[in-house]
Write a protein that holds these residues in place. Structure first.
Motif, mmCIF file in Angstrom:
data_model
loop_
_atom_site.group_PDB
_atom_site.id
_atom_site.type_symbol
_atom_site.label_atom_id
_atom_site.label_comp_id
_atom_site.label_asym_id
_atom_site.label_seq_id
_atom_site.Cartn_x
_atom_site.Cartn_y
_atom_site.Cartn_z
ATOM 1 N N LEU A 295 3.058 -1.134 -8.903
ATOM 2 C CA LEU A 295 4.103 -0.548 -8.056
ATOM 3 C C LEU A 295 4.674 0.718 -8.682
ATOM 4 C CD1 LEU A 295 6.270 -3.444 -6.604
ATOM 5 C CD2 LEU A 295 4.837 -1.832 -5.384
ATOM 6 N N ASP A 296 4.843 0.708 -9.991
ATOM 7 C CA ASP A 296 5.378 1.876 -10.681
ATOM 8 C C ASP A 296 4.438 3.071 -10.532
ATOM 9 O OD1 ASP A 296 7.166 3.307 -12.437
ATOM 10 O OD2 ASP A 296 5.630 3.065 -13.981
ATOM 11 N N ASP A 297 3.144 2.841 -10.653
ATOM 12 C CA ASP A 297 2.187 3.940 -10.512
ATOM 13 C C ASP A 297 2.008 4.370 -9.056
ATOM 14 O OD1 ASP A 297 1.820 4.195 -13.165
ATOM 15 O OD2 ASP A 297 -0.140 3.228 -13.248
ATOM 16 N N ALA A 298 2.339 3.497 -8.110
ATOM 17 C CA ALA A 298 2.178 3.842 -6.695
ATOM 18 C C ALA A 298 3.311 4.726 -6.182
ATOM 19 C CB ALA A 298 2.111 2.572 -5.849
ATOM 20 N N MET B 195 2.207 -2.054 -0.219
ATOM 21 C CA MET B 195 2.068 -3.496 -0.248
ATOM 22 C C MET B 195 0.711 -3.904 -0.811
ATOM 23 S SD MET B 195 3.480 -6.252 0.401
ATOM 24 C CE MET B 195 3.309 -7.891 0.915
ATOM 25 N N ILE B 196 -0.316 -3.155 -0.432
ATOM 26 C CA ILE B 196 -1.660 -3.493 -0.898
ATOM 27 C C ILE B 196 -1.756 -3.259 -2.402
ATOM 28 C CG2 ILE B 196 -3.259 -1.538 -0.807
ATOM 29 C CD1 ILE B 196 -4.004 -4.453 1.183
ATOM 30 N N ARG B 197 -1.080 -2.230 -2.907
ATOM 31 C CA ARG B 197 -1.110 -1.939 -4.343
ATOM 32 C C ARG B 197 -0.443 -3.067 -5.130
ATOM 33 N NH1 ARG B 197 -1.915 3.794 -6.015
ATOM 34 N NH2 ARG B 197 -1.766 2.766 -8.015
ATOM 35 N N LEU B 198 0.587 -3.667 -4.575
ATOM 36 C CA LEU B 198 1.246 -4.784 -5.236
ATOM 37 C C LEU B 198 0.292 -5.963 -5.367
ATOM 38 C CD1 LEU B 198 3.769 -6.185 -6.383
ATOM 39 C CD2 LEU B 198 4.349 -6.803 -4.045
ATOM 40 N N VAL B 199 -0.411 -6.272 -4.298
ATOM 41 C CA VAL B 199 -1.363 -7.383 -4.333
ATOM 42 C C VAL B 199 -2.492 -7.093 -5.324
ATOM 43 C CG1 VAL B 199 -3.020 -8.689 -2.943
ATOM 44 C CG2 VAL B 199 -0.796 -8.104 -1.992
#
Length: 154
Positions: A122-125, A1-5
């Motif tokens: 998101l793709d890289d996460a 979720m944090i990576r999306l933000v």
């Protein structure tokens, strides 16, 4: 979720900055090409968001072609999102401080950058939780009781 933000924020900042540069260029010289502007926003977000190109260059196990493909795909995404908003949807004008937020390059560029930045982040996460663990060091061999090692000769 944090990576999306983080991806949304990276994309919004990059898109707003490039959009403002395009707006300033159009104001100063009269040159305005929205396809080039939003395509460039997608390409720059593709290079920087997620795992950036300079981190891929430093990593010996990664390839820089992934970042280059994200940038090329981002150019198409930027142009495609602009086409959807300006040509297909064509929303009614919504003015904030005298600027239409759907046609002003700063706001529209920030929105396009945020959408693509969130997607790339998101793709890289995906798969980050499966990173290989560092190898454990072998414990020193224990001596059995009653057996002594011979003293080392100097």
């Amino acid at each position: 979720m944090i990576r999306l933000v983080v991806g949304i924020l990276k994309g919004a900042v990059i898109g707003g900055a490039v959009g403002y540069g395009a707006y300033a260029l159009a104001t100063a010289t009269g040159f305005a090409n929205p396809w080039l502007t939003y395509g460039a926003i997608g390409a720059i977000v593709g290079l920087i968001a997620g795992r950036s190109i300079w981190s891929r260059i430093r990593d010996k196990n990664a390839t820089t072609w992934v970042a280059i493909l994200k940038a090329a795909f981002g150019f198409g995404i930027g142009c495609g999102l602009y086409a959807i908003i300006a040509k297909a949807w064509n929303p009614a004008a919504l003015f904030v401080s005298g600027f239409d937020i759907f046609t002003w390059p700063v706001t529209l560029g920030g929105a396009i950058g945020a959408v693509y930045g969130g997607f790339v982040e998101l793709d890289d996460a995906i798969g980050d939780d499966k990173k290989p663990q560092p190898a454990k060091q072998a414990a020193p061999a224990k001596q059995l009781p009653g057996k002594q090692r011979p003293p080392a000769k100097s």
